[in-house]
Design a protein around this motif. Structure first.
Motif, PDB file in Angstrom:
ATOM      1  N   THR A 240      30.903  50.580 -28.625  1.00 22.82           N
ATOM      2  CA  THR A 240      32.218  50.001 -28.331  1.00 22.82           C
ATOM      3  C   THR A 240      32.110  48.488 -28.170  1.00 22.82           C
ATOM      4  OG1 THR A 240      32.724  52.027 -27.147  1.00 22.82           O
ATOM      5  CG2 THR A 240      34.240  50.196 -26.824  1.00 22.82           C
ATOM      6  N   LEU A 241      31.097  48.061 -27.401  1.00 18.29           N
ATOM      7  CA  LEU A 241      30.931  46.624 -27.162  1.00 18.29           C
ATOM      8  C   LEU A 241      30.645  45.877 -28.455  1.00 18.29           C
ATOM      9  CD1 LEU A 241      28.917  46.493 -23.821  1.00 18.29           C
ATOM     10  CD2 LEU A 241      31.291  45.796 -24.246  1.00 18.29           C
ATOM     11  N   ILE A 242      29.741  46.430 -29.277  1.00 21.28           N
ATOM     12  CA  ILE A 242      29.373  45.763 -30.527  1.00 21.28           C
ATOM     13  C   ILE A 242      30.586  45.646 -31.446  1.00 21.28           C
ATOM     14  CG2 ILE A 242      28.024  46.036 -32.653  1.00 21.28           C
ATOM     15  CD1 ILE A 242      25.837  47.340 -30.827  1.00 21.28           C
ATOM     16  N   LEU A 243      31.352  46.752 -31.571  1.00 20.81           N
ATOM     17  CA  LEU A 243      32.506  46.741 -32.469  1.00 20.81           C
ATOM     18  C   LEU A 243      33.580  45.777 -31.965  1.00 20.81           C
ATOM     19  CD1 LEU A 243      32.692  50.530 -33.289  1.00 20.81           C
ATOM     20  CD2 LEU A 243      32.252  48.684 -34.908  1.00 20.81           C
ATOM     21  N   ALA A 244      33.779  45.763 -30.627  1.00 19.59           N
ATOM     22  CA  ALA A 244      34.770  44.841 -30.066  1.00 19.59           C
ATOM     23  C   ALA A 244      34.357  43.399 -30.344  1.00 19.59           C
ATOM     24  CB  ALA A 244      34.930  45.073 -28.572  1.00 19.59           C
ATOM     25  N   GLY A 245      33.041  43.119 -30.216  1.00 20.35           N
ATOM     26  CA  GLY A 245      32.542  41.779 -30.518  1.00 20.35           C
ATOM     27  C   GLY A 245      32.759  41.425 -31.979  1.00 20.35           C
ATOM     28  N   LEU A 246      32.513  42.408 -32.851  1.00 14.90           N
ATOM     29  CA  LEU A 246      32.692  42.201 -34.291  1.00 14.90           C
ATOM     30  C   LEU A 246      34.143  41.848 -34.601  1.00 14.90           C
ATOM     31  CD1 LEU A 246      31.068  42.482 -36.977  1.00 14.90           C
ATOM     32  CD2 LEU A 246      32.053  44.773 -37.168  1.00 14.90           C
ATOM     33  N   VAL A 247      35.069  42.584 -33.961  1.00 10.76           N
ATOM     34  CA  VAL A 247      36.495  42.315 -34.182  1.00 10.76           C
ATOM     35  C   VAL A 247      36.827  40.893 -33.733  1.00 10.76           C
ATOM     36  CG1 VAL A 247      38.830  42.920 -33.447  1.00 10.76           C
ATOM     37  CG2 VAL A 247      37.220  44.729 -34.029  1.00 10.76           C
ATOM     38  N   ALA A 248      36.281  40.507 -32.569  1.00  9.44           N
ATOM     39  CA  ALA A 248      36.580  39.179 -32.030  1.00  9.44           C
ATOM     40  C   ALA A 248      36.097  38.079 -32.974  1.00  9.44           C
ATOM     41  CB  ALA A 248      35.948  39.018 -30.653  1.00  9.44           C
ATOM     42  N   THR A 249      34.921  38.273 -33.587  1.00  9.52           N
ATOM     43  CA  THR A 249      34.406  37.229 -34.469  1.00  9.52           C
ATOM     44  C   THR A 249      35.135  37.212 -35.809  1.00  9.52           C
ATOM     45  OG1 THR A 249      32.723  38.729 -35.304  1.00  9.52           O
ATOM     46  CG2 THR A 249      32.076  37.277 -33.505  1.00  9.52           C
ATOM     47  N   ARG A 250      35.748  38.317 -36.166  1.00 11.71           N
ATOM     48  CA  ARG A 250      36.419  38.367 -37.462  1.00 11.71           C
ATOM     49  C   ARG A 250      37.938  38.254 -37.324  1.00 11.71           C
ATOM     50  NH1 ARG A 250      34.698  39.392 -42.077  1.00 11.71           N
ATOM     51  NH2 ARG A 250      36.627  40.462 -42.545  1.00 11.71           N
ATOM     52  N   ALA A 251      38.399  37.643 -36.222  1.00 12.80           N
ATOM     53  CA  ALA A 251      39.834  37.578 -35.940  1.00 12.80           C
ATOM     54  C   ALA A 251      40.619  37.002 -37.119  1.00 12.80           C
ATOM     55  CB  ALA A 251      40.086  36.752 -34.686  1.00 12.80           C
ATOM     56  N   THR A 252      40.033  36.034 -37.832  1.00 11.16           N
ATOM     57  CA  THR A 252      40.788  35.372 -38.899  1.00 11.16           C
ATOM     58  C   THR A 252      41.075  36.297 -40.080  1.00 11.16           C
ATOM     59  OG1 THR A 252      38.705  34.549 -39.739  1.00 11.16           O
ATOM     60  CG2 THR A 252      40.009  33.041 -38.399  1.00 11.16           C
ATOM     61  N   SER A 253      40.276  37.363 -40.229  1.00 12.78           N
ATOM     62  CA  SER A 253      40.508  38.222 -41.393  1.00 12.78           C
ATOM     63  C   SER A 253      41.751  39.091 -41.216  1.00 12.78           C
ATOM     64  CB  SER A 253      39.293  39.107 -41.661  1.00 12.78           C
ATOM     65  OG  SER A 253      39.124  40.008 -40.603  1.00 12.78           O
ATOM     66  N   PHE A 254      42.396  38.991 -40.051  1.00 13.50           N
ATOM     67  CA  PHE A 254      43.593  39.802 -39.832  1.00 13.50           C
ATOM     68  C   PHE A 254      44.867  38.993 -40.038  1.00 13.50           C
ATOM     69  CE2 PHE A 254      40.245  41.840 -37.475  1.00 13.50           C
ATOM     70  CZ  PHE A 254      40.439  43.173 -37.773  1.00 13.50           C
ATOM     71  N   ARG A 255      44.712  37.705 -40.414  1.00 13.63           N
ATOM     72  CA  ARG A 255      45.910  36.890 -40.474  1.00 13.63           C
ATOM     73  C   ARG A 255      46.824  37.305 -41.612  1.00 13.63           C
ATOM     74  NH1 ARG A 255      44.015  31.205 -40.778  1.00 13.63           N
ATOM     75  NH2 ARG A 255      42.925  32.209 -42.449  1.00 13.63           N
ATOM     76  N   PHE A 256      46.239  37.665 -42.741  1.00 13.86           N
ATOM     77  CA  PHE A 256      47.057  38.266 -43.786  1.00 13.86           C
ATOM     78  C   PHE A 256      47.035  39.763 -43.544  1.00 13.86           C
ATOM     79  CE2 PHE A 256      46.018  34.292 -45.887  1.00 13.86           C
ATOM     80  CZ  PHE A 256      47.259  33.952 -46.389  1.00 13.86           C
ATOM     81  N   SER A 257      48.206  40.361 -43.437  1.00 15.59           N
ATOM     82  CA  SER A 257      48.256  41.785 -43.130  1.00 15.59           C
ATOM     83  C   SER A 257      47.851  42.587 -44.357  1.00 15.59           C
ATOM     84  CB  SER A 257      49.661  42.160 -42.705  1.00 15.59           C
ATOM     85  OG  SER A 257      50.039  41.362 -41.620  1.00 15.59           O
ATOM     86  N   LYS A 258      46.897  43.480 -44.148  1.00 14.63           N
ATOM     87  CA  LYS A 258      46.512  44.386 -45.234  1.00 14.63           C
ATOM     88  C   LYS A 258      47.542  45.515 -45.292  1.00 14.63           C
ATOM     89  CE  LYS A 258      42.152  42.709 -45.913  1.00 14.63           C
ATOM     90  NZ  LYS A 258      42.211  41.667 -44.905  1.00 14.63           N
ATOM     91  N   GLU A 259      47.848  45.960 -46.502  1.00 17.00           N
ATOM     92  CA  GLU A 259      48.915  46.955 -46.626  1.00 17.00           C
ATOM     93  C   GLU A 259      48.437  48.349 -46.306  1.00 17.00           C
ATOM     94  OE1 GLU A 259      50.652  46.296 -50.444  1.00 17.00           O
ATOM     95  OE2 GLU A 259      51.114  44.248 -49.908  1.00 17.00           O
TER      96      GLU A 259
ATOM     97  N   VAL B 165      52.951  36.676 -46.745  1.00 20.42           N
ATOM     98  CA  VAL B 165      52.784  38.119 -46.557  1.00 20.42           C
ATOM     99  C   VAL B 165      51.610  38.613 -47.400  1.00 20.42           C
ATOM    100  CG1 VAL B 165      53.887  40.369 -46.884  1.00 20.42           C
ATOM    101  CG2 VAL B 165      55.201  38.472 -45.957  1.00 20.42           C
ATOM    102  N   VAL B 166      51.450  38.062 -48.604  1.00 15.99           N
ATOM    103  CA  VAL B 166      50.258  38.368 -49.407  1.00 15.99           C
ATOM    104  C   VAL B 166      49.410  37.116 -49.548  1.00 15.99           C
ATOM    105  CG1 VAL B 166      50.986  40.326 -50.796  1.00 15.99           C
ATOM    106  CG2 VAL B 166      51.622  38.023 -51.503  1.00 15.99           C
ATOM    107  N   LYS B 167      48.128  37.344 -49.650  1.00 19.52           N
ATOM    108  CA  LYS B 167      47.183  36.243 -49.791  1.00 19.52           C
ATOM    109  C   LYS B 167      47.097  35.886 -51.280  1.00 19.52           C
ATOM    110  CE  LYS B 167      42.482  35.393 -48.194  1.00 19.52           C
ATOM    111  NZ  LYS B 167      41.335  36.079 -47.595  1.00 19.52           N
ATOM    112  N   PRO B 168      47.164  34.598 -51.607  1.00 15.30           N
ATOM    113  CA  PRO B 168      47.024  34.238 -53.018  1.00 15.30           C
ATOM    114  C   PRO B 168      45.663  34.682 -53.550  1.00 15.30           C
ATOM    115  CG  PRO B 168      47.807  32.381 -51.726  1.00 15.30           C
ATOM    116  CD  PRO B 168      47.413  33.439 -50.755  1.00 15.30           C
ATOM    117  N   ALA B 169      45.654  35.116 -54.827  1.00 16.62           N
ATOM    118  CA  ALA B 169      44.396  35.566 -55.429  1.00 16.62           C
ATOM    119  C   ALA B 169      43.621  34.389 -55.991  1.00 16.62           C
ATOM    120  CB  ALA B 169      44.688  36.598 -56.515  1.00 16.62           C
TER     121      ALA B 169
END
Lengths: 258, 266
Positions: free
Chosen positions: A239-258, B65-69
Motif C-alpha cells: 500500500t505504501l509503495i503504491l501510494a508513493g508511486l501515485v504521488a510521484t506520478r501525479a502529473t500523468s493524471f492531468r489528462f483524463s484517460k477515457e 480533454v485529449v492530449k495532443p498526439a
C-alpha cells in the motif's frame, strides 16, 4: 406590605426618560424586591416588547422567504448517491453474502478473499467516461486530475471500509487482512490508471485477482498465503509503495484517460 | 457586464490565445487532426467543415480533454505538454462539448454552480457569476428547474451558461446552436458578439449563416487540415456556384471544399 405600587408610578420607574426623585426610586425598589406581583407588573406592564415582537413577526411574514441554506458538500456529493449508490449497494450486498457463506463454510476465508476487489467496482465507476454523464464537461476543468480521482476514491472507501470492517468482525477475520488489501488494490488501481485509465485498471486487477487467487481458493478449499495473517506486513508495504508511486506520478493524471 | 480588473487590463504576456503548429490529435486510433497550423486571438471565430473534418477533435484538444498526439499547442501563453500548468490554463477556458450529459437531479442553478466550483472560482464570486451566466443565456425563469425537465434547446443554453460562468479567456463552443429555435439563435448571436469583444471564441457549426451573422472570421477544416482562415468576405470572394437559395457565403464554402478535395485527389 400589602399595598401595591400604582401603575403610574411603575410606568414612571420603567421609563428611562422620566425623572424620579431618589427617595421614591429607593422605595419603589425596596417594594419590588419583596413583591412578585409588582415585579410581574413591571416586566409585563410595558407592551413595547410585545409590540416590537409583533411588528418583527409581521415583517418576517410579509418579506420574501429566507433562501434555503446551501449545503454545498451535499450538492457536490449528491452525484455519489445517484451515480455510485447502486454500485456501492451491490458491493455491500456481496460482502453480506460472503459473511453468510463464510459462516456456512468456515474453511474458505471469503471475506478476506473479496477484500482486495471490494473497492474496485466503485473506483472504476467513480471516474469513467462511460458511466459518468458529465465526464466530457468535467475532464476540461482545473479540478479534474489526481485530486478529483482521490476525492472520488475516498468517497467509495468511506462506504467500503466500514462494510469490510463489519464483515471482518462478523466472521472473525483479522481487521488488517480485510482493510489493507482493500487499500492496496485501490492504490494499485489508481497507479495503473495513470497508464491505461482507471476503468481499465480496475477491470484488469479485478480479473487477475479473481482468476489467480479467488477462484482457485474457493475450488480447492485452501487458504492462499496472501490472505494468511503473516501477509499483513506485505500488504501494508505494498500500500505504501503504491501510494508513493501515485504521488510521484501525479502529473500523468492531468489528462483524463477515457 | 463583465467587470475588468486591473490585472486583466494590464498587457498580457502572451501574443495569442491559441497557437497550434503542426498539431496532431487522435480520435481513438484515427488521426482526426493532422498537422494543423492555427492562430487565434480575441474575436469570434467560426469553425466550419464537413462531418469528420476534425472539428470536435480539435475542440477537445483545445479544451485539454485529449492530449495532443504531436506538434505544438500553446494555450494562453502556456505550451500544452508534459510540464504545462494545466490548472492555470483550464481556469481560463470555457467549453461546451458537442454532447454532454449531467446528473439529471441537479437543478440548473446547481449544475452551473457545480461547474463554477470545478473551475475553481473564488467561493464568494460563485453565486453572482452563476446568476449572471443564467441571465445571459435567457434561463432566469428556469434556474430552479431540474436538468431532466429541460428541453433540448434549454439544455444547450444551460451548457453555454456553464461555459461562460468563469468569464473564460478562451471559449470553445461545439455546435452551440443545435436545437435552438430561430429567436433563441438570434439571442445567442448577440451573446456571442458581446462575449467576443474581450474573449477568444471558437464556435464550431455546420450552419454557414451563423458564421456570417456573428463571427469576425472563418476557419474551414477538411480532413484534419486547415483549408481556409479569413474574414467572411474572403469566404464570399471564393465565388463558386450553388443552388438557388444558397447564400454567397455558402457558395464560397462549398467552392473552397471542392477545390481542396480536388487538390487532395491529385
Amino acid at each position: 406590605m400589602t399595598k401595591h405600587l400604582s401603575r403610574t408610578l411603575l410606568a414612571r420607574y420603567a421609563d428611562r426618560e422620566a425623572v424620579l426623585d431618589e427617595v421614591t426610586m429607593w422605595s419603589v425598589e425596596t417594594h419590588l424586591e419583596e413583591c412578585a406581583d409588582c415585579r410581574a407588573q413591571l416586566a409585563g406592564g410595558d407592551a413595547l416588547l410585545d409590540r416590537v415582537a409583533a411588528a418583527v413577526d409581521l415583517g418576517i411574514a410579509a418579506g420574501p422567504d429566507p433562501a434555503p441554506r446551501r449545503r454545498s458538500w451535499t450538492m457536490r456529493n449528491r452525484w455519489l448517491v445517484w451515480h455510485l449508490g447502486p454500485w456501492l449497494a451491490m458491493t455491500v450486498a456481496v460482502l453480506g453474502c460472503a459473511v453468510l457463506l463464510q459462516a456456512l463454510e468456515p474453511r474458505v476465508p471469503l471475506v478476506s478473499l473479496l477484500a482486495p476487489v471490494a473497492p474496485l467496482p466503485g473506483v472504476a465507476i467513480a471516474w469513467s467516461r462511460r458511466h459518468d454523464p458529465a465526464w466530457e464537461l468535467i475532464a476540461g476543468t482545473p479540478a479534474a486530475g489526481l485530486a478529483m480521482l482521490l476525492r472520488r476514491t475516498a468517497a467509495v472507501l468511506v462506504v467500503v471500509v466500514p462494510a469490510l470492517a463489519l464483515a471482518s468482525s462478523r466472521t472473525g477475520t483479522s481487521l488488517a487482512l480485510a482493510l489493507l488489501p482493500c487499500l492496496a488494490f485501490s492504490a494499485a488501481t489508481i497507479a495503473l490508471g495513470g497508464f491505461i485509465g482507471v476503468y481499465r485498471a480496475a477491470v484488469v486487477l479485478g480479473v487477475v485477482w479473481t482468476l489467480a487467487v479467488l477462484v482457485p481458493a474457493v475450488v480447492t478449499v485452501h487458504v492462499p498465503a496472501v490472505v494468511q495473517p503473516g501477509a499483513s506486513l506485505g500488504w501494508a508495504l505494498l500500500t505504501l509503495i503504491l501510494a508513493g508511486l501515485v504521488a510521484t506520478r501525479a502529473t500523468s493524471f492531468r489528462f483524463s484517460k477515457e | 457586464m463583465r467587470t475588468v480588473t486591473a490585472a486583466e487590463s494590464a498587457p498580457t504576456t502572451y501574443p495569442w490565445a491559441v497557437h497550434a503548429q503542426e498539431l496532431r490529435v487522435k480520435a481513438g486510433r484515427h488521426l482526426a487532426v493532422d498537422g494543423l497550423d492555427l492562430t487565434l486571438d480575441t474575436g469570434v471565430h467560426g469553425l466550419l467543415g464537413p462531418n469528420g473534418a476534425g472539428k470536435t477533435t480539435l475542440m477537445r484538444a483545445l479544451a485539454t480533454v485529449v492530449k495532443p498526439a504531436g506538434g505544438k499547442l500553446t494555450l494562453l501563453g502556456e505550451e500544452v505538454d508534459a510540464r504545462a500548468d494545466l490548472r492555470r490554463i483550464r481556469r481560463g477556458l470555457g467549453y461546451l462539448p458537442q454532447q454532454f450529459g449531467f446528473y439529471p437531479r441537479f437543478t440548473l442553478r446547481e449544475f452551473v454552480e457545480y461547474m463554477a466550483w470545478l473551475k475553481e472560482m473564488p467561493k464568494a464570486e460563485i453565486p453572482g457569476a452563476v446568476q449572471r451566466a443564467i441571465d445571459r443565456t435567457g434561463l432566469t425563469a428556469k434556474a430552479g428547474a431540474r436538468m431532466k425537465t429541460l428541453s433540448g434547446g434549454m439544455l444547450r443554453r444551460a451548457g453555454i451558461a456553464q461555459a461562460i460562468v468563469n468569464d473564460p479567456a478562451v471559449l470553445l463552443l461545439d455546435e452551440p446552436t443545435v436545437g435552438l429555435d430561430p429567436e433563441q439563435r438570434l439571442d445567442f448571436r448577440d451573446l456571442l458578439r458581446a462575449v467576443g469583444i474581450d474573449t477568444c471564441v471558437l464556435v464550431s457549426t455546420h450552419l454557414v449563416e451563423d458564421v456570417v451573422a456573428a463571427c469576425t472570421d472563418v476557419i474551414v477544416l477538411n480532413e484534419g487540415r486547415l483549408v481556409h482562415q479569413g474574414t467572411v468576405d474572403d469566404l464570399i470572394a471564393q465565388g463558386g456556384e450553388g443552388d438557388a437559395g444558397d447564400s454567397p457565403a455558402e457558395r464560397g464554402y462549398s467552392a473552397l471544399l471542392r477545390r481542396h478535395r480536388a487538390e487532395a485527389a491529385r
